[in-house]
Design a protein around this motif. Sequence first.
Motif, PDB file in Angstrom:
ATOM      1  N   TRP A   4      96.302  73.114  48.691  1.00 13.36           N
ATOM      2  CA  TRP A   4      95.942  73.819  49.930  1.00 13.36           C
ATOM      3  C   TRP A   4      95.372  75.230  49.712  1.00 13.36           C
ATOM      4  O   TRP A   4      94.526  75.673  50.513  1.00 13.36           O
ATOM      5  CB  TRP A   4      97.142  73.877  50.889  1.00 13.36           C
ATOM      6  CG  TRP A   4      98.315  74.673  50.421  1.00 13.36           C
ATOM      7  CD1 TRP A   4      99.408  74.225  49.767  1.00 13.36           C
ATOM      8  CD2 TRP A   4      98.505  76.093  50.577  1.00 13.36           C
ATOM      9  NE1 TRP A   4     100.279  75.249  49.492  1.00 13.36           N
ATOM     10  CE2 TRP A   4      99.750  76.418  49.989  1.00 13.36           C
ATOM     11  CE3 TRP A   4      97.758  77.121  51.162  1.00 13.36           C
ATOM     12  CZ2 TRP A   4     100.250  77.701  49.959  1.00 13.36           C
ATOM     13  CZ3 TRP A   4      98.250  78.415  51.129  1.00 13.36           C
ATOM     14  CH2 TRP A   4      99.481  78.701  50.543  1.00 13.36           C
ATOM     15  N   THR A  25     103.530  70.501  51.643  1.00 12.89           N
ATOM     16  CA  THR A  25     103.897  70.975  50.308  1.00 12.89           C
ATOM     17  C   THR A  25     105.300  71.560  50.299  1.00 12.89           C
ATOM     18  O   THR A  25     106.083  71.348  49.358  1.00 12.89           O
ATOM     19  CB  THR A  25     102.880  72.027  49.809  1.00 12.89           C
ATOM     20  OG1 THR A  25     101.564  71.476  49.851  1.00 12.89           O
ATOM     21  CG2 THR A  25     103.190  72.457  48.385  1.00 12.89           C
ATOM     22  N   GLN A  81      93.988  72.382  58.780  1.00 15.52           N
ATOM     23  CA  GLN A  81      94.175  71.582  57.568  1.00 15.52           C
ATOM     24  C   GLN A  81      95.059  72.328  56.555  1.00 15.52           C
ATOM     25  O   GLN A  81      95.944  71.741  55.935  1.00 15.52           O
ATOM     26  CB  GLN A  81      92.823  71.255  56.951  1.00 15.52           C
ATOM     27  CG  GLN A  81      92.878  70.363  55.721  1.00 15.52           C
ATOM     28  CD  GLN A  81      92.729  71.160  54.448  1.00 15.52           C
ATOM     29  OE1 GLN A  81      92.070  72.191  54.427  1.00 15.52           O
ATOM     30  NE2 GLN A  81      93.324  70.700  53.371  1.00 15.52           N
ATOM     31  N   MET A  82      94.843  73.637  56.410  1.00 22.77           N
ATOM     32  CA  MET A  82      95.608  74.427  55.451  1.00 22.77           C
ATOM     33  C   MET A  82      97.082  74.501  55.860  1.00 22.77           C
ATOM     34  O   MET A  82      97.974  74.357  55.014  1.00 22.77           O
ATOM     35  CB  MET A  82      95.017  75.836  55.332  1.00 22.77           C
ATOM     36  CG  MET A  82      95.682  76.665  54.231  1.00 22.77           C
ATOM     37  SD  MET A  82      94.891  78.267  53.976  1.00 22.77           S
ATOM     38  CE  MET A  82      95.384  79.112  55.476  1.00 22.77           C
ATOM     39  N   CYS A  89      98.755  71.061  55.203  1.00 20.53           N
ATOM     40  CA  CYS A  89      99.017  70.831  53.777  1.00 20.53           C
ATOM     41  C   CYS A  89     100.095  71.759  53.245  1.00 20.53           C
ATOM     42  O   CYS A  89     100.892  71.369  52.392  1.00 20.53           O
ATOM     43  CB  CYS A  89      97.719  70.992  52.975  1.00 20.53           C
ATOM     44  SG  CYS A  89      96.538  69.649  53.234  1.00 20.53           S
ATOM     45  N   GLN A 104      92.754  67.272  48.076  1.00 23.35           N
ATOM     46  CA  GLN A 104      92.317  68.216  49.100  1.00 23.35           C
ATOM     47  C   GLN A 104      91.010  67.769  49.736  1.00 23.35           C
ATOM     48  O   GLN A 104      90.772  67.970  50.932  1.00 23.35           O
ATOM     49  CB  GLN A 104      92.162  69.629  48.509  1.00 23.35           C
ATOM     50  CG  GLN A 104      93.423  70.441  48.490  1.00 23.35           C
ATOM     51  CD  GLN A 104      94.105  70.525  49.838  1.00 23.35           C
ATOM     52  OE1 GLN A 104      93.575  71.107  50.780  1.00 23.35           O
ATOM     53  NE2 GLN A 104      95.286  69.943  49.953  1.00 23.35           N
ATOM     54  N   THR A 155      91.611  75.881  50.031  1.00 22.51           N
ATOM     55  CA  THR A 155      90.993  75.999  51.354  1.00 22.51           C
ATOM     56  C   THR A 155      90.657  77.451  51.672  1.00 22.51           C
ATOM     57  O   THR A 155      89.782  77.727  52.504  1.00 22.51           O
ATOM     58  CB  THR A 155      91.943  75.436  52.440  1.00 22.51           C
ATOM     59  OG1 THR A 155      92.428  74.164  52.023  1.00 22.51           O
ATOM     60  CG2 THR A 155      91.221  75.264  53.767  1.00 22.51           C
ATOM     61  N   THR A 181      99.147  67.512  48.401  1.00 23.36           N
ATOM     62  CA  THR A 181      98.814  68.623  49.308  1.00 23.36           C
ATOM     63  C   THR A 181      98.914  69.993  48.639  1.00 23.36           C
ATOM     64  O   THR A 181      98.593  71.008  49.264  1.00 23.36           O
ATOM     65  CB  THR A 181      99.757  68.617  50.534  1.00 23.36           C
ATOM     66  OG1 THR A 181     101.124  68.585  50.081  1.00 23.36           O
ATOM     67  CG2 THR A 181      99.493  67.400  51.413  1.00 23.36           C
TER      68      THR A 181
END
Length: 352
Positions: free
Chosen positions: A55, A223, A215-216, A219, A265, A58, A52
Amino acid sequence: MEHHGLSTTMRRILLVINCLILAVGICGGPLMMRLYYVEGGSRVWFSSWLQTAGWPFTLIPLAILYFYRRKTEGSNAKLYFITPRIFIASFVIGVVTGVDDFLYSWGGSKLPVSTSSLLLAAQLAFTAIGAFFIVKLKFTPYSINAVVLLTVGAVLLGVRSNGDRPEGVTSKAYILGFMMTLLAAALYGVILPCIELIYLKAKQAITATLVLEIQMVMCFAATVFCTIGMIANNDFQAISREAKQFNLGEARYYTVVVWTAIIWQCFFVGVLGVIYCSSSLMSGVMIAVLLPVTEVLAVVFFRENFSGEKGLALFLSLWGFVSYFYGEFRQTKKQTNKSPKTEMPMMHTVSA
């Protein structure tokens, strides 16, 4: 924000694009992770972190979408769409994803890709069950058939689980890796419907920008979780030493690390995109059917043993995939015949 229906044609185009992105991630991610372990890597938390850590990439499509909105909407364009409620939900799911990443990385360090990939195909069964309880997804005979076939394929691998044990891995470690991978499949099978639930309960239009923001955040949270694990395990201090001892050389070590982060990703963007265009079960089916492709690639690149059990599991996975999509085709055709002039009502919008 006004909610617009997403036309069937546009939905299918976006679905195909996201399926292709997902294919890159699910086929390339496990291979890159196994390459890291095979060539001398041994840090499980670091391997989890890489899943992840990409990120920030993104931010590139988010920036493009923002400037597009600025061009079309002027100064009224919003910088972001995610609300505090969605942020918190995404962050919590992200932490759970971090746990799942660790389980998968630990299992991947002990199992060949061809075995771990087919084991993960069992997550479709957990996704189907989770979707049934969490988002009230209705089962069809075809989706039930697909779930059963993919689950049987995973069970078949467990019958002779010790037959392809990598050199240097003890029988106990192999079995533990087997169980860790199955647990990772079960956990991710619950995560997918939870993401779909965020979309359903968002109380706002689900745009491409919002999907990428969710999604960001997920992740980023995963992380952070894995970073804490790396600090506790002193992984950051060990990276430079591990790079010098890497079989392919120090430069290629960092190349493998960077590309691993980028390819994973693609997996996460593809997963959320497929859920956005279809459902969590559809996302689970795509993962399940692409995993056997990963298995074949592992046999080619890592010369892993392709046993009869793996061949049968591959056949059952493909059969399950065909069964699911045939059911989807029949259902779509039935809906079209009932209301040929009406588009499928959805909360999604094609705006940025």
